[in-house]
Scaffold this active site. Sequence first.
Site, PDB file in Angstrom:
ATOM      1  N   THR A 401       0.893  -1.160   0.000  1.00 54.00           N
ATOM      2  CA  THR A 401       0.000   0.000   0.000  1.00 54.00           C
ATOM      3  C   THR A 401       0.923   1.200   0.000  1.00 54.00           C
ATOM      4  O   THR A 401       2.122   1.065   0.239  1.00 54.00           O
ATOM      5  CB  THR A 401      -0.944  -0.019   1.218  1.00 54.00           C
ATOM      6  OG1 THR A 401      -1.723  -1.189   1.153  1.00 54.00           O
ATOM      7  CG2 THR A 401      -1.849   1.186   1.317  1.00 54.00           C
ATOM      8  N   ASP A 443      -9.879  -8.221   2.575  1.00 50.74           N
ATOM      9  CA  ASP A 443     -10.289  -7.200   3.554  1.00 50.74           C
ATOM     10  C   ASP A 443     -11.749  -7.367   3.983  1.00 50.74           C
ATOM     11  O   ASP A 443     -12.206  -6.736   4.926  1.00 50.74           O
ATOM     12  CB  ASP A 443     -10.085  -5.778   2.992  1.00 50.74           C
ATOM     13  CG  ASP A 443      -8.650  -5.300   3.202  1.00 50.74           C
ATOM     14  OD1 ASP A 443      -7.899  -5.958   3.941  1.00 50.74           O
ATOM     15  OD2 ASP A 443      -8.283  -4.256   2.624  1.00 50.74           O
ATOM     16  N   SER A 472     -11.980  -0.850   4.647  1.00 55.18           N
ATOM     17  CA  SER A 472     -10.556  -0.510   4.583  1.00 55.18           C
ATOM     18  C   SER A 472     -10.122   0.164   5.883  1.00 55.18           C
ATOM     19  O   SER A 472     -10.950   0.595   6.683  1.00 55.18           O
ATOM     20  CB  SER A 472     -10.349   0.460   3.413  1.00 55.18           C
ATOM     21  OG  SER A 472      -9.047   0.985   3.430  1.00 55.18           O
TER      22      SER A 472
HETATM   23  O1  DON Z   1      -7.557  -1.185   2.807  1.00 58.67           O
HETATM   24  C1  DON Z   1      -6.880  -1.640   3.719  1.00 58.67           C
HETATM   25  O2  DON Z   1      -7.050  -1.384   4.884  1.00 58.67           O
HETATM   26  C2  DON Z   1      -5.729  -2.567   3.378  1.00 58.67           C
HETATM   27  N1  DON Z   1      -5.959  -3.184   2.108  1.00 58.67           N
HETATM   28  C3  DON Z   1      -4.454  -1.793   3.408  1.00 58.67           C
HETATM   29  C4  DON Z   1      -3.286  -2.707   3.202  1.00 58.67           C
HETATM   30  C5  DON Z   1      -2.006  -2.166   3.646  1.00 58.67           C
HETATM   31  O3  DON Z   1      -1.878  -1.081   4.128  1.00 58.67           O
HETATM   32  C6  DON Z   1      -0.866  -3.100   3.443  1.00 58.67           C
HETATM   33  N2  DON Z   1       0.243  -2.695   4.208  1.00 58.67           N
HETATM   34  N3  DON Z   1       0.675  -3.354   5.065  1.00 58.67           N
END
Ligand code: DON
Length: 590
Positions: A401, A443, A472
């Site tokens: 991310t 998620d 998210s």
């Molecule tokens: O939307 C979300 O909360 C996750 N898909 C974010 C993923 C993320 O930050 C990965 N990093 N560790």
Amino acid sequence: MGFIRVLPIESTAMPESSSDLDLSHPSPRPGAGSKGWRYAPAAFVKALLLAFVVCAVQAAEGPGHAAIASAHPLATRAGFEVLDQGGNAFDAAVAVSAALAVVEPQGSGLGGGGFWLLRRAEDGKTVILDGRETAPLTAGPDMYRDARPGASLDGPLAAGIPGLPAALVHLAEHFGRLPLEKSLAPAIRHAETGFAVGERYAVAVKPRVAALQGSPAASAIFLDHYAAPRAGFLLVQKDLAETLRRIAREGRAGFYGGSTAQRLVQGVRAGGGIWQGADLERYSVMERFPLRGRYRGISISSAAPPSSGGTVLLEALNILSGYDLARLDGAARKHLVIEAERRAYRDRDLYLGDPAFVRMPLGRLLSPAYAAGLRSSIRLDRALPSAALGAVAPSRQGDNTTHFSIVDKDGNLVAATLSVNNAFGSGFVPAGTGVLLNDEMDDFATAPGQPNSYGLVGGAANAIAPGKRMLSSMTPTFLETPERVAVLGTPGGSRIISMVLLAVLDFAEGHGPESWVSVGRFHHQYLPDAVEYEPDGLSREDIRGLEKLGHTLQKVPYRYGDMQAVQWDKRGNRLSAASDPRGEGWAEVK
Ligand code: DON
């Protein structure tokens, strides 16, 4: 705890012209009560008014120069390149998002989604552009029950319908000044000619080699002869350059229609996925009201559902606003931050999901009375086990991310957090597209009580349904006082929200971006019932103090997060920017 259906907002989606919904409430600031005003000498009041007027004029005029902080130097440069051609912060956001899709493929990309928090200086319009992925139309709550293990993480069944391309087109058409041909040009160049990957790529790719090997197109692009490439490997992405060109020429239809859509659907189905043409045709971005709140004189705007980021952040800050943290010693203070997180993350698990599918008691969760109620269950002398709060599971997560922050010369603001979820998403590229698909389906609450890859346990509110957006934690955020504006955010899975919370508390103490991005990190998310902390996140005294209060502490064997932040200090009309020292990002003011 009963679920009261108090609903100030049915959905946070907004028509383009509507004004902001303000969920803020005044929070008392010690020493700044009405008494101080009543007795203030007239000259002081005048000076103060003048300062406000100066700030307002400067705010209307903008800082006169620009700042960008992103997770990769080439992406930051792409943003400035577009600003230099007469683009605004939103054109720069298109350029940075697209460049990150090319140069940081482990973090975000055309096959993923994200949230862009925007403030347009000319009319003050502040929105969250929601480019979150959606579940395919034939997805359902039980789709992973009989699937192979890991199906929500690796391979095309893990992929939601991407939102990033639609968001770029929307940004350019509704907020930018430049055509996509110009704002996508740097990304196309980097994809076409290639760039040398850094150490961060080399580290992130290792645990994903097996997933990438499952996709011939992905391994041909991201691996070096089927093995993990080292830093310095030249990553060339010809198909991705071609897909970007189609978007530049045709806009939305360049991705969600025509030959790109055809190849995406064909590739996904050949790999065992369930996408159809209708999934892509029907995808749409949403403009939403940001959630807004106040903490000790700071106005906060942050992500609304389907991200839990703003809700959990504001709920935790509301709880903390009842304490004078500055007067407490380190462990006592951190104890309160942890207890606030425990309660706010619990509500995430219980209530939050896609507003188009679930009714959420946001008004109640963000009310001062609710925070006071939660505060009354906090003891200063000991930790309260999460189980004692009522039932509603462990975590591994990297820094995939990505986040970037922009302030342009006119005072337009962008805070954007973008994701393909885990490193390199699902590891799957449909042949002929160069598009690495996300594994954002993980998620969702993929099975009752089953923690996702961040240890988050979701309930019915976040169950899979056709066309639904998965919950998210992304938390792109603006902080504002009459003197200062901060634009910030970070990757980090469920820890995103606690990282932003620590940055808000640091901002409240008067520190600047270098400090927010560097601050030592600790985190509690209700379940698992443990405080995770970075190797240097807690001092020895903190550790002793917190253990004495009954907290279980778990040192994470690495430093986490990759915060990118910009501050506009209106007092001297100065911009400053900082990139997390944990990453390879680049922050610049020009
Ligand atoms: O939307 C979300 O909360 C996750 N898909 C974010 C993923 C993320 O930050 C990965 N990093 N560790």
